[in-house]
Design a protein around this motif. Structure first.
Motif, PDB file in Angstrom:
ATOM      1  N   ILE A  99       0.812  -1.227   0.000  1.00 13.23           N
ATOM      2  CA  ILE A  99       0.000   0.000   0.000  1.00 13.23           C
ATOM      3  C   ILE A  99       0.836   1.263   0.000  1.00 13.23           C
ATOM      4  CG2 ILE A  99      -1.900  -1.136   1.237  1.00 13.23           C
ATOM      5  CD1 ILE A  99      -0.833   0.279   3.795  1.00 13.23           C
ATOM      6  N   TRP A 100       2.169   1.141   0.049  1.00 17.23           N
ATOM      7  CA  TRP A 100       2.983   2.266   0.494  1.00 17.23           C
ATOM      8  C   TRP A 100       3.344   3.268  -0.593  1.00 17.23           C
ATOM      9  CZ3 TRP A 100       3.191   3.444   5.419  1.00 17.23           C
ATOM     10  CH2 TRP A 100       2.780   2.461   6.325  1.00 17.23           C
ATOM     11  N   ASN A 101       3.189   2.915  -1.847  1.00 20.49           N
ATOM     12  CA  ASN A 101       3.310   3.884  -2.937  1.00 20.49           C
ATOM     13  C   ASN A 101       4.638   4.649  -2.891  1.00 20.49           C
ATOM     14  OD1 ASN A 101       2.340   5.236  -5.236  1.00 20.49           O
ATOM     15  ND2 ASN A 101       1.497   6.916  -4.012  1.00 20.49           N
ATOM     16  N   GLY A 102       5.714   3.926  -2.585  1.00 25.11           N
ATOM     17  CA  GLY A 102       7.025   4.551  -2.588  1.00 25.11           C
ATOM     18  C   GLY A 102       7.368   5.360  -1.356  1.00 25.11           C
ATOM     19  N   TYR A 103       6.536   5.284  -0.317  1.00 21.28           N
ATOM     20  CA  TYR A 103       6.818   6.030   0.912  1.00 21.28           C
ATOM     21  C   TYR A 103       8.165   5.607   1.486  1.00 21.28           C
ATOM     22  CZ  TYR A 103       6.699   7.369   5.821  1.00 21.28           C
ATOM     23  OH  TYR A 103       7.028   7.871   7.052  1.00 21.28           O
ATOM     24  N   GLN A 104       8.944   6.592   1.907  1.00 24.33           N
ATOM     25  CA  GLN A 104      10.208   6.335   2.589  1.00 24.33           C
ATOM     26  C   GLN A 104      10.255   7.208   3.827  1.00 24.33           C
ATOM     27  OE1 GLN A 104      13.447   6.828  -0.237  1.00 24.33           O
ATOM     28  NE2 GLN A 104      13.173   4.741  -0.957  1.00 24.33           N
ATOM     29  N   GLY A 105      10.318   6.570   4.963  1.00 30.27           N
ATOM     30  CA  GLY A 105      10.323   7.321   6.213  1.00 30.27           C
ATOM     31  C   GLY A 105       9.969   6.407   7.371  1.00 30.27           C
ATOM     32  N   TRP A 106       9.599   7.010   8.477  1.00 35.18           N
ATOM     33  CA  TRP A 106       9.306   6.281   9.703  1.00 35.18           C
ATOM     34  C   TRP A 106       7.832   5.883   9.778  1.00 35.18           C
ATOM     35  CZ3 TRP A 106      12.570   5.286  14.067  1.00 35.18           C
ATOM     36  CH2 TRP A 106      13.903   5.676  13.876  1.00 35.18           C
ATOM     37  N   LYS A 143       8.766 -11.116  13.365  1.00 28.05           N
ATOM     38  CA  LYS A 143       9.920 -10.238  13.567  1.00 28.05           C
ATOM     39  C   LYS A 143       9.493  -8.926  14.209  1.00 28.05           C
ATOM     40  CE  LYS A 143      11.175 -10.059   9.293  1.00 28.05           C
ATOM     41  NZ  LYS A 143      11.947  -9.717   8.055  1.00 28.05           N
ATOM     42  N   TYR A 144       8.221  -8.627  14.151  1.00 31.25           N
ATOM     43  CA  TYR A 144       7.720  -7.354  14.658  1.00 31.25           C
ATOM     44  C   TYR A 144       7.369  -7.497  16.131  1.00 31.25           C
ATOM     45  CZ  TYR A 144       7.391  -6.059   9.707  1.00 31.25           C
ATOM     46  OH  TYR A 144       7.658  -5.789   8.383  1.00 31.25           O
ATOM     47  N   VAL A 145       8.386  -7.321  16.967  1.00 26.88           N
ATOM     48  CA  VAL A 145       8.227  -7.485  18.415  1.00 26.88           C
ATOM     49  C   VAL A 145       8.188  -6.123  19.093  1.00 26.88           C
ATOM     50  CG1 VAL A 145       9.193  -8.497  20.506  1.00 26.88           C
ATOM     51  CG2 VAL A 145       9.403  -9.708  18.325  1.00 26.88           C
ATOM     52  N   ALA A 146       9.300  -5.408  19.050  1.00 29.65           N
ATOM     53  CA  ALA A 146       9.399  -4.106  19.703  1.00 29.65           C
ATOM     54  C   ALA A 146      10.639  -3.391  19.191  1.00 29.65           C
ATOM     55  CB  ALA A 146       9.464  -4.266  21.222  1.00 29.65           C
ATOM     56  N   GLY A 147      10.631  -2.084  19.338  1.00 28.26           N
ATOM     57  CA  GLY A 147      11.794  -1.291  18.981  1.00 28.26           C
ATOM     58  C   GLY A 147      11.899  -1.009  17.499  1.00 28.26           C
ATOM     59  N   GLN A 148      13.107  -0.680  17.062  1.00 27.05           N
ATOM     60  CA  GLN A 148      13.365  -0.186  15.708  1.00 27.05           C
ATOM     61  C   GLN A 148      13.652  -1.337  14.749  1.00 27.05           C
ATOM     62  OE1 GLN A 148      15.897   3.258  15.739  1.00 27.05           O
ATOM     63  NE2 GLN A 148      16.674   2.866  13.684  1.00 27.05           N
ATOM     64  N   VAL A 149      12.987  -1.297  13.588  1.00 30.68           N
ATOM     65  CA  VAL A 149      13.163  -2.319  12.561  1.00 30.68           C
ATOM     66  C   VAL A 149      13.427  -1.626  11.226  1.00 30.68           C
ATOM     67  CG1 VAL A 149      12.150  -4.298  11.365  1.00 30.68           C
ATOM     68  CG2 VAL A 149      11.540  -3.851  13.762  1.00 30.68           C
ATOM     69  N   ASP A 150      14.581  -1.889  10.636  1.00 27.86           N
ATOM     70  CA  ASP A 150      14.899  -1.371   9.305  1.00 27.86           C
ATOM     71  C   ASP A 150      14.226  -2.274   8.279  1.00 27.86           C
ATOM     72  OD1 ASP A 150      15.936  -0.433   6.936  1.00 27.86           O
ATOM     73  OD2 ASP A 150      18.038  -0.543   7.549  1.00 27.86           O
ATOM     74  N   LEU A 151      13.290  -1.722   7.517  1.00 25.68           N
ATOM     75  CA  LEU A 151      12.547  -2.519   6.550  1.00 25.68           C
ATOM     76  C   LEU A 151      13.293  -2.684   5.233  1.00 25.68           C
ATOM     77  CD1 LEU A 151       8.975  -1.114   7.245  1.00 25.68           C
ATOM     78  CD2 LEU A 151       9.971  -3.252   8.066  1.00 25.68           C
ATOM     79  N   GLY A 152      14.432  -2.034   5.087  1.00 20.44           N
ATOM     80  CA  GLY A 152      15.317  -2.285   3.956  1.00 20.44           C
ATOM     81  C   GLY A 152      14.960  -1.581   2.672  1.00 20.44           C
ATOM     82  N   ASP A 153      13.941  -0.724   2.704  1.00 19.39           N
ATOM     83  CA  ASP A 153      13.526  -0.041   1.474  1.00 19.39           C
ATOM     84  C   ASP A 153      13.343   1.462   1.693  1.00 19.39           C
ATOM     85  OD1 ASP A 153      11.304  -0.045   3.085  1.00 19.39           O
ATOM     86  OD2 ASP A 153       9.968  -1.010   1.645  1.00 19.39           O
ATOM     87  N   GLY A 154      14.042   1.979   2.688  1.00 20.46           N
ATOM     88  CA  GLY A 154      13.893   3.392   3.001  1.00 20.46           C
ATOM     89  C   GLY A 154      12.887   3.662   4.103  1.00 20.46           C
ATOM     90  N   ARG A 155      12.206   2.607   4.559  1.00 17.48           N
ATOM     91  CA  ARG A 155      11.255   2.751   5.655  1.00 17.48           C
ATOM     92  C   ARG A 155      11.862   2.203   6.952  1.00 17.48           C
ATOM     93  NH1 ARG A 155       6.258  -0.480   4.457  1.00 17.48           N
ATOM     94  NH2 ARG A 155       7.816  -1.902   3.607  1.00 17.48           N
TER      95      ARG A 155
END
Length: 279
Positions: free
Chosen positions: A203-210, A237-249
């Motif tokens: 759904i993200w349509n190229g969104y890059q950010g937090w 993998k989605y437990v807590a804290g920061q997760v780098d999604l690898g695509d700018g998000r």
């Protein structure tokens, strides 16, 4: 093993079990941690560099939880004087209309940002089976009256920061296309979304950010160095804290201020304080 030694060992184990049980029930659920994280944001204006953004999630106001703790936590958070405050859903654990009065009691002490305050709903804010839209509307009205700009598939600009809020995925009003198909270009932005599994949807349509979320409570209980045995998400993998999604998000999952069941072990309740920096 001699009988005396066996009884001593059994007594020690029983005592340790009792103490652990008391800790998980009466200590850690109320041992709030303020977690500080740097938040790099692209195109961040100089005027916003160094500003703070506080995330509060999953209060679960209701009959199963001590509202005094929630109010005292809010008062502690107010002392940090955040510039922005965002709430990422599950304000109530809805069982009956009684929760509306309880929510008003707690939100009389709501934390506000000096520059802006926004929020999104979670699944529990939609009542039984996450389908009671009248409950979600009433919760929204209470929060709006307390100065929280509720975003239901909407975007607002707050002093140059674009805040996008998605309604809850499990509920009846999840319509990300209303806002993500027309993302602002060349603007600093972040997304509020209660359920972190939404990060995996196309759904993200190229969104890059937090993307700031909650929902998992960090699992509430887990052994050291292991994943929690119970998580209400598809992507474990989605437990807590920061997760780098690898695509700018970058996904951040708050461990929750409250809980549904009063038990925590090795997963303290959390309020997050982000420092905005240039990406």
């Amino acid at each position: 093993m001699q009988r005396k030694t066996f009884l001593q060992t059994l007594a020690a184990a029983t005592g340790a079990g009792v103490l652990t049980g008391l800790y998980t029930w009466q200590v850690e659920p109320f041992w709030l941690e303020f977690v500080r994280v740097q938040m790099p944001i692209r195109q961040l204006p100089e005027a916003l560099v160094g500003k703070t953004l506080m995330q509060i999630s999953d209060m679960h106001v209701g009959n199963r939880f001590d509202r005094k703790y929630l109010i005292e936590s809010m008062q502690k958070a107010q002392q940090l004087a955040p510039d922005f405050v965002v709430y990422t859903g599950d304000f109530v654990n809805y069982e009956s209309p009684e929760q509306f009065a309880q929510l008003e009691e707690v939100m009389a002490h709501a934390v506000h940002g000096t520059l802006g305050t926004a929020g999104v709903l979670g699944n529990h804010d939609y009542g039984l089976d996450w389908k009671e839209e009248a409950v979600a509307d009433r919760v929204t009205d209470i929060l709006s009256a307390r100065g929280i700009r509720m975003l239901r598939n909407e975007q607002i600009d707050v002093h140059g920061l674009s805040i996008i809020g998605l309604d809850d995925w499990w509920a009846t009003n999840f319509k990300p296309e209303l806002v993500l198909q027309s993302l602002p270009q060349n603007k600093p932005q972040l997304v509020l979304c209660h359920n972190p599994d939404v990060a995996d949807l196309p759904i993200w349509n190229g969104y890059q950010g937090w993307i700031l979320s909650g929902h998992t409570h960090g699992g509430q209980c887990k052994a050291p160095f292991l994943r929690p045995p119970l998580l209400p998400v598809r992507n474990k993998k989605y437990v807590a804290g920061q997760v780098d999604l690898g695509d700018g998000r970058t996904l951040y999952i708050n461990r929750a201020l409250g809980h549904l069941i009063q038990v925590r072990f090795n997963v303290r309740p959390e309020i997050t304080l982000f420092e905005l920096v240039k990406g």
